[in-house]
Scaffold this motif. Structure first.
Motif, PDB file in Angstrom:
ATOM      1  N   ALA A 202     123.752  90.763 -40.742  1.00 22.00           N
ATOM      2  CA  ALA A 202     122.380  90.858 -41.228  1.00 22.00           C
ATOM      3  C   ALA A 202     121.453  91.288 -40.113  1.00 22.00           C
ATOM      4  O   ALA A 202     121.626  90.882 -38.957  1.00 22.00           O
ATOM      5  CB  ALA A 202     121.914  89.505 -41.796  1.00 22.00           C
TER       6      ALA A 202
ATOM      7  N   VAL B  52     121.203  94.756 -49.792  1.00 26.63           N
ATOM      8  CA  VAL B  52     122.558  94.282 -49.536  1.00 26.63           C
ATOM      9  C   VAL B  52     123.516  95.442 -49.764  1.00 26.63           C
ATOM     10  O   VAL B  52     123.518  96.058 -50.837  1.00 26.63           O
ATOM     11  CB  VAL B  52     122.939  93.098 -50.443  1.00 26.63           C
ATOM     12  CG1 VAL B  52     124.395  92.693 -50.210  1.00 26.63           C
ATOM     13  CG2 VAL B  52     122.014  91.907 -50.201  1.00 26.63           C
TER      14      VAL B  52
ATOM     15  N   ALA C  42     120.532  85.807 -50.266  1.00 21.66           N
ATOM     16  CA  ALA C  42     119.779  86.232 -49.084  1.00 21.66           C
ATOM     17  C   ALA C  42     118.349  85.708 -49.126  1.00 21.66           C
ATOM     18  O   ALA C  42     117.792  85.286 -48.098  1.00 21.66           O
ATOM     19  CB  ALA C  42     119.780  87.755 -48.985  1.00 21.66           C
TER      20      ALA C  42
ATOM     21  N   LEU D 124     127.125  85.400 -45.861  1.00 20.07           N
ATOM     22  CA  LEU D 124     125.868  86.150 -45.945  1.00 20.07           C
ATOM     23  C   LEU D 124     124.683  85.232 -45.673  1.00 20.07           C
ATOM     24  O   LEU D 124     123.771  85.580 -44.914  1.00 20.07           O
ATOM     25  CB  LEU D 124     125.760  86.786 -47.335  1.00 20.07           C
ATOM     26  CG  LEU D 124     124.515  87.587 -47.719  1.00 20.07           C
ATOM     27  CD1 LEU D 124     124.869  88.574 -48.831  1.00 20.07           C
ATOM     28  CD2 LEU D 124     123.382  86.691 -48.198  1.00 20.07           C
TER      29      LEU D 124
ATOM     30  N   VAL E 216     122.002  85.721 -42.664  1.00 21.10           N
ATOM     31  CA  VAL E 216     120.591  85.981 -42.950  1.00 21.10           C
ATOM     32  C   VAL E 216     119.711  84.898 -42.331  1.00 21.10           C
ATOM     33  O   VAL E 216     118.663  85.196 -41.742  1.00 21.10           O
ATOM     34  CB  VAL E 216     120.355  86.074 -44.470  1.00 21.10           C
ATOM     35  CG1 VAL E 216     118.861  86.055 -44.798  1.00 21.10           C
ATOM     36  CG2 VAL E 216     120.997  87.334 -45.039  1.00 21.10           C
TER      37      VAL E 216
ATOM     38  N   VAL F 158     121.597  93.557 -45.222  1.00 25.11           N
ATOM     39  CA  VAL F 158     122.876  92.857 -45.075  1.00 25.11           C
ATOM     40  C   VAL F 158     124.009  93.834 -45.359  1.00 25.11           C
ATOM     41  O   VAL F 158     123.904  94.675 -46.261  1.00 25.11           O
ATOM     42  CB  VAL F 158     122.975  91.672 -46.062  1.00 25.11           C
ATOM     43  CG1 VAL F 158     124.306  90.952 -45.899  1.00 25.11           C
ATOM     44  CG2 VAL F 158     121.823  90.702 -45.872  1.00 25.11           C
TER      45      VAL F 158
ATOM     46  N   VAL G 289     114.598  93.373 -49.640  1.00 25.79           N
ATOM     47  CA  VAL G 289     115.964  93.092 -49.225  1.00 25.79           C
ATOM     48  C   VAL G 289     116.873  94.229 -49.655  1.00 25.79           C
ATOM     49  O   VAL G 289     116.627  94.888 -50.661  1.00 25.79           O
ATOM     50  CB  VAL G 289     116.449  91.740 -49.820  1.00 25.79           C
ATOM     51  CG1 VAL G 289     116.482  91.798 -51.330  1.00 25.79           C
ATOM     52  CG2 VAL G 289     117.807  91.354 -49.268  1.00 25.79           C
TER      53      VAL G 289
END
Length: 239
Positions: free
Chosen positions: A112, A196, A171, A221, A225, A153, A194
């Motif tokens: 992240a 991912v 997240a 994850l 994060v 991420v 965000v």
């Protein structure tokens, strides 16, 4: 379009390894992070450019000036990415925070990178007046120009569509936990975003159906994060 100039790349290779770019815009020196892993990635994002779920080839997190007034942010971000040499479809995020002061973390293969400006922050479930411009005290805390918490991420595995959405939830929960652990009375800022990224499914490869905080990859994850956001928060935010 002002040029974005990456410095020489050094250090060990990472899954999520963004280039640090700089540019001068409107007389101000601004920074950006560009990650271009190439093909073979599916991304889910709330970003202004390239949001939704689709295969993407790059992610740009660009700093913009305080008081940003452009009404075409997606076009602006696309132009910055092209100037930096990014090709194909991508994801573009923006923030008034200095992205050169980013935080990054790894946990069991999950990686992240976070940038954090929290000068104007508040709780998600705020009174209706917060959306009308009246801005009572309970809408935000702090009076400096707006900031944004942006999170990118990368996971080295494939996720189903539902798991990608689940990963965004995880997240976000980890971000809020990091903010509270830092002593901040908020769930985020009004402009948080965000992204991912997970590997595109391949023949014979597992596709993970879950990414909640108690799943294998969701837990990794979340920890990545949480640490990345804590590292990105301004020094004044740490108790």
């Amino acid at each position: 379009m002002p040029a974005l100039l990456p410095p020489p790349r050094t250090g060990a290779a990472r899954l999520l390894d963004p280039e640090h770019l700089t540019r001068v815009e409107d007389g101000e020196r601004l920074h950006a992070l560009l990650w271009r892993p190439g093909p073979g990635w599916r991304m889910v994002s709330s970003a202004v450019l390239g949001g939704g779920i689709a295969e993407r080839a790059w992610v740009l997190n660009a700093q913009v000036a305080h008081g940003y007034r452009r009404t075409d942010p997606a076009r602006h971000l696309a132009g910055l990415a092209r100037a930096a040499g990014a090709r194909g479809p991508g994801v573009g995020l923006m923030t008034a925070a200095d992205v050169s002061a980013h935080g990054r973390a790894r946990d069991g293969g999950a990686e992240a990178v976070a940038t954090a400006g929290v000068s104007v922050r508040g709780w998600a479930a705020a009174p209706p007046e917060c959306a009308t411009g009246a801005a009572p005290p309970e809408c935000t805390t702090g009076a400096a120009p707006p900031g944004t918490v942006n999170i990118v991420v990368a996971l080295p595995v494939a996720l189903s569509d539902a798991a990608l959405v689940n990963a965004v939830m995880t997240a976000t929960e980890a971000k809020v936990q990091a903010l509270l652990d830092a002593g901040l009375d908020c769930s985020g800022t009004p402009t948080d975003a965000v992204c991912v990224a997970a590997r595109a499914p391949r023949d014979g490869a597992d596709v993970h159906a879950f990414a909640g905080p108690r799943s294998e990859w969701g837990a990794r994850l979340a920890r990545a994060v949480h640490r990345a956001v804590r590292a990105a928060l301004p020094a004044v935010a740490h108790p």
